[in-house]
Structures are given as C-alpha cells and as structure tokens.
Design an enzyme around this catalytic site. Structure first.
Site, PDB file in Angstrom:
ATOM      1  N   TYR A 136      11.499  12.737  81.049  1.00  0.00           N
ATOM      2  CA  TYR A 136      12.180  13.531  81.545  1.00  0.00           C
ATOM      3  C   TYR A 136      13.187  13.122  83.194  1.00  0.00           C
ATOM      4  O   TYR A 136      12.332  12.106  83.959  1.00  0.00           O
ATOM      5  CB  TYR A 136      10.904  14.410  82.086  1.00  0.00           C
ATOM      6  CG  TYR A 136      11.445  16.221  82.527  1.00  0.00           C
ATOM      7  CD1 TYR A 136      12.063  16.287  82.043  1.00  0.00           C
ATOM      8  CD2 TYR A 136      11.416  15.638  84.626  1.00  0.00           C
ATOM      9  CE1 TYR A 136      12.757  17.613  82.954  1.00  0.00           C
ATOM     10  CE2 TYR A 136      12.112  16.781  85.261  1.00  0.00           C
ATOM     11  CZ  TYR A 136      12.293  17.850  83.943  1.00  0.00           C
ATOM     12  OH  TYR A 136      12.842  18.728  84.869  1.00  0.00           O
ATOM     13  N   SER A 188       6.069  10.796  77.465  1.00  0.00           N
ATOM     14  CA  SER A 188       6.393  11.780  77.946  1.00  0.00           C
ATOM     15  C   SER A 188       6.764  12.847  77.172  1.00  0.00           C
ATOM     16  O   SER A 188       6.708  13.405  76.005  1.00  0.00           O
ATOM     17  CB  SER A 188       6.719  11.713  79.144  1.00  0.00           C
ATOM     18  OG  SER A 188       6.368  13.208  79.835  1.00  0.00           O
ATOM     19  N   GLN A 189       8.301  13.705  77.923  1.00  0.00           N
ATOM     20  CA  GLN A 189       9.607  13.858  77.098  1.00  0.00           C
ATOM     21  C   GLN A 189       9.381  13.926  76.139  1.00  0.00           C
ATOM     22  O   GLN A 189       9.966  14.093  74.908  1.00  0.00           O
ATOM     23  CB  GLN A 189       9.616  14.467  77.932  1.00  0.00           C
ATOM     24  CG  GLN A 189      11.941  15.230  77.494  1.00  0.00           C
ATOM     25  CD  GLN A 189      13.346  14.878  78.305  1.00  0.00           C
ATOM     26  OE1 GLN A 189      12.915  16.278  78.934  1.00  0.00           O
ATOM     27  NE2 GLN A 189      13.447  14.483  78.514  1.00  0.00           N
ATOM     28  N   ASP A 243      -4.390  11.418  83.684  1.00  0.00           N
ATOM     29  CA  ASP A 243      -2.222  12.088  83.623  1.00  0.00           C
ATOM     30  C   ASP A 243      -2.673  13.543  84.434  1.00  0.00           C
ATOM     31  O   ASP A 243      -3.095  13.987  83.584  1.00  0.00           O
ATOM     32  CB  ASP A 243      -2.338  12.534  81.899  1.00  0.00           C
ATOM     33  CG  ASP A 243      -1.399  12.454  81.473  1.00  0.00           C
ATOM     34  OD1 ASP A 243      -0.264  12.600  82.747  1.00  0.00           O
ATOM     35  OD2 ASP A 243      -0.309  11.788  80.667  1.00  0.00           O
ATOM     36  N   HIS A 272      -0.463   9.025  83.892  1.00  0.00           N
ATOM     37  CA  HIS A 272       0.535   9.363  83.391  1.00  0.00           C
ATOM     38  C   HIS A 272       1.325   8.019  82.184  1.00  0.00           C
ATOM     39  O   HIS A 272       2.300   8.138  80.894  1.00  0.00           O
ATOM     40  CB  HIS A 272       2.125  10.685  83.521  1.00  0.00           C
ATOM     41  CG  HIS A 272       2.862  11.020  82.605  1.00  0.00           C
ATOM     42  ND1 HIS A 272       2.298  11.137  81.789  1.00  0.00           N
ATOM     43  CD2 HIS A 272       3.923  10.917  82.991  1.00  0.00           C
ATOM     44  CE1 HIS A 272       3.422  11.904  81.120  1.00  0.00           C
ATOM     45  NE2 HIS A 272       4.201  11.690  81.731  1.00  0.00           N
TER      46      HIS A 272
END
Lengths: 317, 317, 317, 317, 317, 317
Positions: free
Chosen positions: B87, B181-182, B267, B296
């Site tokens: 992201y 992640s994204q 996370d 994360h």
C-alpha cells in the site's frame, strides 16, 4: 507546542506570481461561467433557524453542495457570510454551524469537493482523478496547475458567492467570505477573484507560501507536500509552480475588501510566518488578531466574537 | 509491538460472499477484456539484468505501468513471477526490485494506479474520482462496489498476468503471483480470478476480513476504513458490503493453485487473525510460514528465500 | 520532520585532528597487516547473479564476513563496489543486496562486527568487550581510542577493500567504496586510509562531527553519545577526543578520490550540517546531491541511479 | 498505562528447566570459585554513614565493583542487605543509595558489569564480546548458555554475597538479597544459588518467563529479545533455551529463604503474570505486595518500608 | 484507536451503593436548598437567538454561572434542555452553543465550577478550591465524600434545573438534561436526584464505574484516579468509596425518565463497558445509540440529530 | 532531546519587578508572622539516621508538614539544609531522602501544600484549595497576586527556614536552602526573603522568567501557563503580572548569600536560558555547574556531590 518561530511577524515572503497567474484564473473562471449556476435551495430544517440544502454548479458545472441558514421568518434581504471548511471537513449536517444565522445573518456554508470524511462530513464528489498522489488532497493533480485539485475547489469557492447572491433573502451587496485554515485560504482566493466583497476574514489561513509551509510545518496538510516530494524528488520545481497558483500570498496581493486576519504563534500546522506572509501582502485595509499561546485552533469563540463585531461594523447600513 | 492477539491461528471468519460476487467479477473482467491488452515492452536498463518498461491496458483500457526484469541474454522462455506492491508504493525505479531476475526468473512488477507517492514511487494514474473519501485509497468510491477503487486495481492485477504472458521470453504456463501486504491481497485476488496460475504467494496479506481489520488494526490502511466510518456513521453496512467484493477471504475460497502464505504475530497493520482467516479458507494446497516476533515487515529476506525455494520446486520441469 | 536546520550548507566545522591522528591509524593498520588477509570465497547462491560467502581477517586477525556478488558467467575482472551497512544492520542474506551485481559490477558487502541484529542480519562477532557502555555500539570502549569499537570496524573496512581485490574477478585498480549513514562514514574512513580508490560515495554519512551530532540529532545513534554523557558527565572531553579518531570530517580532509555525497535536509539522525561539515573538508573532486524534503532515508533509488551513473563514468575504460 | 493483563495472578508458567540446569550452575560456580574472591574494601565516604569502595573477583576472576555502606562507628557485625541494580544502571556514586545504612544495616550494592551508562552510572567492565547482538545486554552471547551475558552477571551476584560476608562488620549468618526489576531477577538467582540466605526480596522482578515477557511487554528489555528474534528468526528455539538458564521462574523453584515479592498490575516492562509465574513457583515461605495502579516503578518508598519491616523481623535476634 | 474491549455490551458492573448513598444526597440537597436559589438572568446577546447570563446559588449558596439561550421573540414558555459541559470545559462565550435555541427550545448551559480552563472557557470559581484553573479535579477532596469536588458539582447540576425552571419563558414541566462525557455523568446524577424530568440524554458518559474506568482508560480523567493511587497506594479503598457517591451506575438505578444514551466502541477515555454498566442499570425506559467506529467524540452531530428527534417526541404536547 | 537553545548562556531577561514587589512580600511575610510559628517535632524513624515529623504554621497559620532528619546521637547543633521538592512531589516517606543526614547535616525537607500526588507523596493541604490533589497548580488564583498559589507556597518556604532554626540541634547561623526545579525556584525565593542564609543552591530552577518558559518549554508546568492562556486569551497581561511576583529572576536580584546553580542544556521543562536569566541577575557570589548533555534531570548525584563540597566549604567553622 512551544512557539514555532522566534519572530514570525517579521517574515516577508519572496514568492512571485507566475506570469500567467491572472490569465490562468480569468480563463478558469470564464470557463466555469459557461455552465449556468443553477443554484437550488431546498428547506430541510425549519425551526428558529431555517436551513436550506443548496446545490450549485461549481467547477466543470459539477454539483457542489452547501447549507444556507438564516433566522426563521426573515422577510427582507440579509447580509450574508460565505464560509469554507477547514481541511478534511465538509459542510456537516444542517444543524452543525448555526452561529451566523443565530447572529441574524444569512450564512452559506460550502462543501469542499471530495473532502468531508476526515471529521465533519461532506456530500460533494470530486469527479476527477489522476496521477499518483500522496494520500490526501494537496497533491491530487499537482504536476499541472490545470489538473490540480485546488483549481477546482477555488472555482467552487468563487461560485459559492454567486450562489449565495442568488438566494432571494440575501443582499448581494453585503457578502463577506471567511473560514479557518483551508477555509481561510479559500477566503483569500475568493477575496482576490470576486471583485465586490464586503469583507474577507481569514483565520489561521492555510495555503499560504507553500514551500515555507512544507519546510516548517510539523503537522497538517503542508506535510503532504513534503511527503510527496520525499518520493517524487524530481518534481520539486514543478510542484511548487503548481501550488503557486493557489497560494494565498498571491491572492492577498489582489484582494481589496477590508480584512480581519488571525494568527496563532504556536501553530504547528500553519506556521505563523506563512500567515504573516499573506497578511503583509494583503492589498486592502487590514487588521490581524494575534494569539500568542494558541496552536492551530487559533482564537475560536473569541475570534468568532471579533468576526461578528467586524461584520456588524461592515454591514451596518 | 507485543503480540496483537492471543491465538490468532484459531480464528475463523464468518464472512460470506454477496450473492453476485462471482457474477460481479465475471462481468468486470469481461468488460476489461473488451479493451485490447496492448502490452508494450521497452528496454530501459540493459546490464546483467535487463529491465523493460511495460504498459498494458488495465481497467477501462487505462494504461498501467510495470517493469519486466529478466537476466540479460535470456534466450528461452522463463517462468515468471508477477508481483504487486504494498500500500502506498509503486513500481519504483527500474533497478529497485531485482531479486527474481537475479534469481533467474522473469519478473513483472505492476504499478498500482494512483499510488506510488507514499514510499516507492509510481507512474500510473487512476483517472477516476468521486464521492467524499478519507485521505488514502481505501474509501475511494466505497459506497458502491462498481465505483470502488479496488475494483479497478484488481482488474489491473488480473490483466498484469496477461501482460506478463504476452512477453516473448515468459513461459505462460509457469506464472506465479506474489506480493506483501496489499500485494498479498492482490495476489489472492489474482489467484481466484486467473484460473491457471502455477502458484500464489501472499505475504502478510492485507485486504482480508475488512471489518475485523478495521476493528483491530492500530496502524495501516484498515484504519482508513475505521476513520471513514467514524464520520460517515450511516454507511457502515454499505461500506462493508462494498469491501467484501475485494476481500481476500472470499478470493482465497476460489483459488486453487499451490500457495505459500506468511503471517506475523506482532503485526499491527494486518492483525494475524485476518491473515489466518484467508489462509483457512484457501481452496488449494497451502502452507504458511509463521513469524512470531515480527511486525508487519514479516519474514523479509527469510521469506524471500522460502519463496524462491517454493518457486524452484513449483517451476521445476 | 520539518527541516532540521535553517542553512545547513553554510555550516563549517571547527573540529581539529588530534596530533597523533595519522600515526594512530598508520599504527593500527600496520598492526592489522601483521595478520595475513586470508580472504576466502565460497559460492553459496548460483543463479543469474552469483554470490560468494567471504571471510577475511579484519582487526586483530579476527574473521569478518561479507558477500561478494557478481553476474554469473563473468570471465574477466570487473570493477568492484565495496559497501558498508548502516547502523544496526549486517550483510543480510546472500540475495538481499543485488543492485551492483545486476548492474554488471562486482560487489563486496561487508558485515559490521557485532551488529546485524537491529534490522538486516549479520554474522560477524566483535570479540571484544569492556567498560560500561550505553546500549548500542557508539560508546563501546569510548574512553580510549585504542579500545573504541570503531577502531576495529574501520580497520575491517580498510581490509575489506583488500579482500575485494583478492578476488580473481575483481579489477583491483577499479574499486569504489560506498554506504549509507554508518556505511557512508565508513566509506569516508576507507577513502582516507586506502590510497588508491577509484571513488568514494558516502550517502547521508554518519560519524561526522560527533559533538554537533550529539547536540542536534533527535534520533539515531548520535543520541547514544548524548545518553552516555548524560550519565558519565565527567567524561565529556575524553569521549569527544576518542570519537575524533573516527570522525568523517577528519577523514574527508585526507581523501582524494572523486566523491559523490548526498545529504537530506530533513534528516533527524544525521543533521545535514554534519554532512556538509565533511563535504566541505573533502580533499578530492566532489559533488553533493541535495534532498530538501527527505529525512534520513535520503535519496534511496534516485541516489542509487546517481551512484550508478557516477560509477559508470568513473569505471569507464 | 491501563492494567496490562486481566487476571495476572491466575497465570501459571509451563516453563521447564533444561535437564542440565543444576549441573550447569554447579559447574559455573565451581569454576568461579577457582579464582580467589579477593574482596577489597576502601573507605571513600566517611560521614554519618560510611561507604567503602568494594572490588571482588566475579565471573572469570574479573574485578567487580560495589559499594558497602554502614553507619559510622559500627563496632559489631551487622545484618547485611545485598542489592542488585535495575537494568541499565550501575552502583552510582557512593552517596546515591543510603537507605539501608541509614536504617542501621550494612548494605552491599553490586555494580552490574557493562551496564551503568543508561541512568545510574557504573564502573565494572564486561570483558567479553562476541556474536552479533541487539543493542543492550539481553542478547549478548544469547546463542549459547555458556556465552550468555547473564551467566557472568549471575555468577557475580552469587559472589557478591560472599564479598559481603568477607567484610569484618557483616554478620555472615544474616544476609538478605534484594533488587528491583533486573535486581529482583538477580535476587531470585542468588536465592537459588546461595544456600543459606536469610531472606530474598525481589521487587517487580525481570528475567522471569522470558518468552511470555518477550510476547507481552510493550517496554523495557524483554523487547530486546523480541527485536533480536525479529531479525534472527531462525534462532527462536535456541534463544529461549539459553534464556531459560537465567530464568527467575526456575530459580524460584530452587530458593527456600523467606521471600517478600512485589508486583505492579500496570507494569508494561515486566508484565505482572511473569512476576506471578516466579512467585507461584517460589519454594520457600513467601508473601507478595500487590500494587494495582502502579507501573514498573512498583511500590517505591512504600515497598521500601515493607522491606525494612520484613528485614527487621527476619534479622531480629 | 482500535476497539477497546471485545464485547462491551455484555459487561455488568458489580458496584453496590454505600448504605447511606440516598441519605447522603438527601442531606446534601436539603442543605443546598437552605440557600435561596436567587436565579438572575441578564440578557447579553440579543440577535436572532437571545442569550441571558445566568447566576444561581449552587452548592453552599455559591454563585454558579450559566447561559440561557432561546429564540428571539419567544412569547410563551418553551421546553428546556439543561446541559452540562465535558471535563475541563466551561460554558464558553454566549454564542458558543446555539443548537437548542436554534432548534426552538430554551437551553440552559451550566458552567462547571473550577473548570473551564482546559478548552471552552468558564467563569465559575470553586470556592473550596479557588478560581478556574487548569485540570485536576477528580481527586480534589477525594478522601471524604463530603469534601469531594463532585459533591459540589452534582449539587450545582441539580440546582441548575431549578434555575432553568425559574426563567419565565421555560415550561417547568418539560425539562430534559443532557451532556457529553462528564456532562453525561452529571445528566445521570440529575436524572436520579431531580424527580420530575422529562428526559435524560447522556452521551458517552464519564463518571460511571470508576474502578473499571481507572483500570482500563488509556486517556482522559479516569487516569487521574489511577495516577493518584499510584502515589497514594494506601488510599485505594477510601478513594473508590468516595467515588461511588458520584457514580453514574448508582444514579442510573435511581432515574426513571425516558433516556437516550450513546456509546462509542473505540472510546479510550470512557471505556464502552463503563457506559453499558450505567445503561444496563438505568431504571426508566431507555435506548442506546451505538457508534462502533468512534472514539470519545461519539456520535457528534449525528447524535445531536437523534437527541433533537427524541426531544421533539418527548416534548410534543 | 537535543539542545533546546543555541546559546542559552547569552540570554538576558528583560523582566522588571512590579513597583510594589518588595512591599508585597514585606506585607505578606509580616502577615504570616502574626501567626506563631508553632514548630513541632515528633520522632518517627529512629535508626542510624533519625527522622522527625515536623509541623509548622505556614501561610495563614496553616499547618505545613516536613521531615527533619539528622544523624542519630547528634549532641550539638549541626548546620542544616532546608530543601524544597520539585513540582508535583511532596516530602514523601520519612526514609525517602536521606542524603544530607547521612552526610552529617541536619536536613529539613518541606512538603509543598496541595502537591504530593504526582510522584513522591505529600501530606499538606492547601486550604485555599483542599487536600493534596493531582497536578494543576500554576494557575490556581493566577488572576491576582494575592490569591495566587505560589504566594502561599513561598511564604511556607520562608517559614520553613524559621522552623529549621527552631529545632534544638540546628545551628541557626548555618542554614542553606536548596531544591531542584520548583525546589530551586523556591530556594531563590527564600534566598531573597530570608536575609541571613549561609548558601543558596538552586538546581535547574523552575519559576524563572515565566513568559519565556511558557513560550519555549515543551514539557513540564510552564506548559500549564500556556494552556491556560490558550483558553483565557484575555488574561495574558494579568497572568504574567501575577507570575512576576513569584519569579526567580526578580528574587535572584535580591539574594546575596553565596550560590551554586546548575543548568542542563537539553532541558525541555526549564529551558536553560530561563535558568541563566536568574543566574545572571543573582546578586551574591555565584557559580554555575553546566550539564551540556542532560535534560531536566540535571546533574543528579554528580551535582549532589558538588552541593556537598560547596556546603562543606560554606559550613566549615
């Protein structure tokens, strides 16, 4: 926050307008005027104060929302205060901003397109998108003044004055513009671009001397510019060129209505020198209220009282 | 950060797909396919690794950028890893992500429209705007699944696989998707919507079980959803309905390629239970690497090594 | 972070070298050379890029680890970039830093003894301990220049160049040194202590003008010095004397290879004036890339591109 | 900080001693005893309280510093309190810790090797170094119980009791051990390894149930373990095995002197359940003071009063 | 902030009233009634809304300030909303709170003695403590219920209803009480102690289940109680006994007017379970608005609309 | 914290005393002297040091608590150190501050009315404000010098010297005053208002040059003044006038005993220039210890040693 700068009032900006600054705005507004204003007013809250839902055609003819509030039972045209929200906020609900109506004035409170999801809520889309941007609105379309988000918003702000004047119970000769932070920056823009305002009242205005803001602010949306340039290092010159087209320092030099500014010396979002930068350039009669121990909240209700006094004097027959 | 949840692996999501979920995506992808893919490859970095600038037609036929990297001197089709950014990041510069090419694979690294100004920079516009949104991308168009930002991005992600396959030196039968992640959330989406992938490798995936994410995350973009709903209180149901169309939990249930997940127990951005929510639903053969003391950032180079091992095994003739 | 200092480029350091500065380093390096270099190279990652595990005898003859990466199939000596990690990081895994090899150069990435547990992991012990120290490495042995941690690390850094030159596919006449932050400080040290380097490329270098760093930094390892002196108030003079032996400002004045610096004006860990302090003293041809809106991350991939351009020009036959 | 855990007193640790736990410590202490204790006492502060500078041979025969304070004019042996500092602190200056002497006891306050630069200053080196570690002391040598920092410190702590007993005006039959945080953990260790103590008084002890501490603490040195494992993901099992050799939970099960514990329910550094973990295992008569609204500062002067009461009762003839 | 508690609505408080709770308040109010109310109204702002400066005799007969606002030109008694400020705020300036008057009701907005220097300013001294000062009120006199600050404030709150009823244009049969946070706690108190109110509307009320608040809140004035007890460890029982006399959980059980509550599930200052604790005990007809993604700001203008709807229904003839 | 001001030692305050400054204090002290001092001493801790509970009549004849500690068995009058606590702290428990008694002096440690709930606990009410409470004292009564909180505290501080002199084993000719932060400010006040002190030892004194403190401090109680003025914008002049009556800069100009100051250059609570402001005005022989790398903790035990040396020299027969 301690004081953010030793002697902010002494600062003078060296910002110069791009050569086509006035032409840019003349063309932009001319283009907007090609769309009929189409201001519509629907009463939605009828109590001791009445609030009308307002829609008018802003930039690109796109519908912009606002509230227009005034005392119930008004039967002759009132002076009107046109207000613009701070960054991230919208017009809110009809009953959220009642000060000016309760004080006996008409009050048009414009929505800011795309915003209104950060705190007070909004209802106006920004049907434009585009190049990669940092989250937020400051860098939406920032590589070209024609694409930049604030070109659209400032056009809306100018059209909002026309919308207010289109309301039958507003006296078009007695319209003032105001707002805090972003709202103050928009008030300066309207002050420059609408020739016959009665007063301009920018509180702790944002959108003034963008480079200095991006260099000094430790909070608030000037940080978006710094964050964007921390990634798009190659666009530094281009970004500040675009931002100069919406810079309150340049608008101030083109505004002539009597003005009441305010500045807060512990303001981390709008460093006080950036406010003074606009104030010193302001071309009309002017006064500034100084809050030495306040942050970005500025003068709040105390400044509201000062604004009402100023408006009373301005609007007095 | 301490551990964020006591027993995240035991969590099971109750999220259910909207009835038209599959139809929605079938229609969306069909519509995208009406535009020719028009994948173009221009070499821009010719050294021991070669990198090509890629443009292909994504959602609405709009141009999406990517890099395609591979070892210099490659003379027969290679397996390919299609990767999506986290992201706020974009594809960066041509020399920023060299792992897979240095490892001997082809690597297509897609830009994410509108992003790429938060950290690694991007070059792909999102020529869509609209209703008021919270700063960021999560709530752009969030009131309608058809307008929602991720409908466009996921379509791009599916098209990116096609673009990779269009490159002469990519073996279309051996394409894997991955991302952190994204990027992991998009890999899950591609895993569901592209029928013949060789592997799906989502790391600490975002975009999974959005309500739980919005309730529990203390950092990261799930907070945007919570922030939006803190203002637009009336849209709670509508927002989560829209978000379900891009939920990795639902995509996981539709993906069948062998998968390697990773999850980090400290996370704060993607609460581990949301990752397990997708993992437990994943419909193909699967394995998950657990990082009990990471946030994360997850497994980083250690997970990269695991991914290379997994890919070597997958792609082995 | 806003800008950290008003006009950092105007700052000049008054730091003077202790009288025995050059003798100190001559003796230290002579002593190190008494141990055979014993550089050993073991291939561990054989793909499009090949990575060798490296061990060489550093300070005290103690084994120091590194990676040496280069394009697979190289058959004649390549120019080589010797890189040093930032504070707290190590050489990482073999596939973590592939830029220079992918760009067609040999790349030796040295481990920093004792570090490599803060982010990218490391494998080299620092078999020395001693007097009370603040957590971290800055004050390990800080009461005596001979005991100080960086005496050992800088010696390793010098020896790393020799190790690189010992690799058969490295052209010893074309070796450059580089690194970010601590790595930049070590590059300056190597620049002064290795007479025949082709280039020195320090990015946002740490270890420059320690007193100013300790006074102004609001983050990063200069704070360790301030924290130590907040307890050991009586050692102020002694500590800064020791630190002057590893000060990049003094090394810069002794380095003559062409240099490419970078500095970030919002750097809270390495205040920009401390970088300019070294830059102004640098004795060879020099250039500096300025990142006005970046923090300690500096120019990242943009600076990497600048470094590759600089190296291409430097190494061109 | 709010309360950190719902019902900490109900927690029971499942930690088990490694098979060679007792043998490990027997061998370690035997090895230390091969060095003569060589306790030396030099008066340095002669006022109403007298303070002696102490040096004794700790682990490896290495010199460890301490203060020994007692009322001026003492003419017959006094009971003695041996105290260990909290993490990062040292013995300080001679006049910094006067409570026990002012209360009429002898007081030996041990320095902790290598520490004493974080707050109260220290004078004892840790002449050992080695493998990469996270800044701080927790992970110094953490891959092998024999190399681990706390093996040396605990040995020092045991020897400190012997040093106190070597002072002519200390009654060797009446020695108690105490300390806060790290000092409390060391008191537990001494309680297990010194067979004939009169009392053990650990306050908010650290070094208890390391895995739980690393999972739950949001501040303090347990975070160093988590941070190390976030980089050295492959060493999880090994690290916790090493740490078990210095775990207060295991020492508690081997200590039999009457004990006064304290615990704070809002402790972010030493989660209260980790304290209860040791308390529940403690093998001697025991009591615990509970501070429901305190953080890691615990009971401070109130607990000091409780300790004095407990000592008065313990030491009464 | 993420959600602060998993299932706050399920929480039930075990708090029990001290035996003399009702007698305590009966005596306190009887004592207050010995002073004549002496409510005085002076018009200070005459516009579309009129605002009167109000002074009435509160606890100990001491003068308490308020504003009474209503639409200009009102000629027959209106229903009235009595409102109490949140912690640290005062009645502000006459034009600061215009909602209820603009909506067509009378509105009495009470000052809170001693407060009004934290945000909205106040004008009422606490002559047991002096002129308005910066926060710190929770523990003023907390060792004895008779001395406690909130005994005085709650008495003022009850008297404020009488003052409102003393205004000629207020219909004494139609008075509601409301407030946010501390104001909500005071509304609950008034709801219990004033027998004939038309409605009670507490929003995110503070002053409910003090022990749980002190244990769980991570912000706001419950922290003052925890901070006090972190120093005055010996007064735990006494403090919570005193606080029980001003606990909204106990007042709720004694209030019978129709009630509209609100609660926010991400509220860090007033943990949602403490709000539900009062709600579940409330003895009259009741409803609660739930804001799952809001913090302590709660429902804001959305809740204001809900309150107006509720009041319209309540006050309708 | 980095250094807080570039060249603090060069700062000179422009603060001028109000015309009636000396008359104000003469009258205040005269009024206090109308109450008999009534100093009572009760032994409460009899060990190697003896501590007496002290009560004396302070401002308004109100009882103020203190401890008086001295070596057990003292048989002839000792020099005495009168000490005042830092902001928010009280005299604590009898055994909390033993330094001066252990050093062979008598030590009177005064409680500060109303404080003592922020950290070290207190026992003295401020009957103008009530029993001890959590912080917020700077603005108590700040609109009138006669009502201001520090008028009462400073009077107590002067009376505390008389109380010390009333103890049989104190030599009234040899009394020094000291304290850190607020205690240092009170020592300056006593230095000006008690004519025959032997020494004044203010460490990192607070209460000096209040406007500058309120403008520059980023932590600590000067922020209370700024926070108050952020709400009570209209009282700026009045507040600073009141505060000038308790300003250490003005007291310093009236004190003549030999003085030992200390200042810390990274002090965020008491900006170093405010300390130098008082130091430069100090009218007696003076010296200042500078701690360039310390924050508000200042010199701690190192400064304590300096104080003992200074006192030894001062009190030597």
């Amino acid at each position: 926050m301690p004081i953010t700068e030793p002697n902010p009032a002494e600062y003078r900006s060296t910002l110069r307008a791009p050569e086509d600054f006035d032409a840019f705005w003349a063309a932009t507004l001319a283009q907007a005027r090609e769309f009929p204003l189409d201001a519509r007013f629907t009463p939605v809250w009828r109590r001791a104060v009445e609030v009308h839902d307002v829609t008018f055609a802003g930039f690109g003819g796109q519908p912009v929302k606002a509230w227009l509030a005034l005392p119930a039972g008004t039967d002759r045209p009132l002076p009107c205060v046109v207000e613009y929200p701070g960054y991230g906020g919208g017009r809110g609900l009809p009953h959220e901003c009642l000060l000016y109506a309760a004080a006996g004035y008409a009050h048009l409170f414009m929505d800011v397109r795309g915003q209104g999801s950060g705190w007070r809520h909004g209802d106006t889309p920004d049907p434009a998108g585009g190049a990669p941007q940092h989250p937020g609105f400051m860098t939406r379309g920032v590589l070209d003044p024609h694409d930049h988000y604030y070109r659209r918003v400032i056009t809306d702000a100018v059209r909002a004055v026309a919308a207010a004047r289109a309301f039958p119970l507003v006296d078009p000769a007695r319209v003032a513009v105001t707002g805090e932070s972003q709202g103050g920056g928009l008030a300066l823009a309207a002050g420059a671009l609408v020739p016959d305002l009665a007063a301009v009242l920018p509180d702790v205005p944002f959108l003034c001397d963008h480079r200095r803001g991006a260099e000094l602010a430790t909070a608030g949306p000037y940080r978006e510019v710094a964050a964007y340039l921390a990634v798009h290092r190659e666009h530094e010159r281009q970004v500040f060129r675009t931002l100069s087209y919406c810079d309150g320092v340049l608008f101030a030099a083109r505004a002539t209505a009597p003005a009441l500014f305010s500045v807060a010396h512990m303001d981390a979002s709008c460093p006080p020198s950036t406010v003074y930068a606009a104030y010193h350039r302001y071309a009309g009669p002017k006064r500034i209220e100084v809050y030495p121990f306040n942050g970005h909240e500025g003068g709040q209700a105390v400044q509201a009282a000062a604004r009402l006094d100023f408006l009373d004097a301005t609007f007095a027959p």
